[in-house]
Design a protein around this motif. Structure first.
Motif, PDB file in Angstrom:
ATOM      1  N   TYR A   1     -37.798  91.680  74.843  1.00  0.00           N
ATOM      2  CA  TYR A   1     -36.733  91.779  75.993  1.00  0.00           C
ATOM      3  C   TYR A   1     -37.447  91.769  77.471  1.00  0.00           C
ATOM      4  O   TYR A   1     -36.934  91.176  78.017  1.00  0.00           O
ATOM      5  CB  TYR A   1     -35.760  92.963  75.732  1.00  0.00           C
TER       6      TYR A   1
ATOM      7  N   THR B   1     -39.141  88.289  78.047  1.00  0.00           N
ATOM      8  CA  THR B   1     -37.993  87.407  78.435  1.00  0.00           C
ATOM      9  C   THR B   1     -37.638  87.544  79.792  1.00  0.00           C
ATOM     10  O   THR B   1     -37.570  86.627  80.569  1.00  0.00           O
ATOM     11  CB  THR B   1     -36.781  87.586  77.452  1.00  0.00           C
TER      12      THR B   1
ATOM     13  N   TYR C   1     -40.423  86.489  81.959  1.00  0.00           N
ATOM     14  CA  TYR C   1     -40.381  85.095  82.087  1.00  0.00           C
ATOM     15  C   TYR C   1     -39.416  84.289  83.136  1.00  0.00           C
ATOM     16  O   TYR C   1     -39.496  83.421  83.881  1.00  0.00           O
ATOM     17  CB  TYR C   1     -40.348  84.420  80.825  1.00  0.00           C
ATOM     18  N   GLN C   2     -38.090  84.901  82.754  1.00  0.00           N
ATOM     19  CA  GLN C   2     -37.152  84.254  83.587  1.00  0.00           C
ATOM     20  C   GLN C   2     -37.094  84.659  85.131  1.00  0.00           C
ATOM     21  O   GLN C   2     -36.921  83.904  85.979  1.00  0.00           O
ATOM     22  CB  GLN C   2     -35.688  85.009  83.014  1.00  0.00           C
TER      23      GLN C   2
ATOM     24  N   GLY D   1     -38.253  88.604  69.621  1.00  0.00           N
ATOM     25  CA  GLY D   1     -38.982  88.253  70.745  1.00  0.00           C
ATOM     26  C   GLY D   1     -39.217  89.681  71.519  1.00  0.00           C
ATOM     27  O   GLY D   1     -38.767  90.911  70.878  1.00  0.00           O
TER      28      GLY D   1
END
Length: 97
Positions: free
Chosen positions: A39, A42, A45-46, A37
């Motif tokens: 980093y 991620t 998105y978070q 994925g």
């Protein structure tokens, strides 16, 4: 280290390469931003989810997403069931035939 002249029964354990050790989930190995994925993806998105939950009217959004009529509710239930079953992929038997 043994100095007996006999070879060791066990081979030595390989040592990890320090350049590939990741100290934290946010850190990525040198030159490897993408792998299983991203980093940065991620993290983005978070942060987006946190921002949405801080600012959005979640109850209103849930109400707006509800099915408009019985036909739509039935379609949504059928789609959910298909998703739970794993879609329409045909599975081969374990013996490979």
């Amino acid at each position: 280290m043994r100095i007996t002249g006999k070879p060791s029964a066990k081979p030595p354990k390989p040592r990890p390469n320090p350049s590939t050790i990741v100290d934290s989930p946010d850190a990525s190995p040198k030159g490897q931003e993408h792998g299983e994925g991203s980093y940065s993806g991620t993290r983005d998105y978070q942060e987006g989810v946190k921002s949405y939950l801080r600012t959005a009217d979640v109850e209103k959004d849930a109400h707006d997403a509800a099915p408009a009529d019985d036909a739509e509710a039935s379609d949504m239930a059928a789609a959910e069931e298909t998703g739970r079953k794993g879609g329409t992929k045909k599975r081969r038997p374990a013996n490979g035939k």
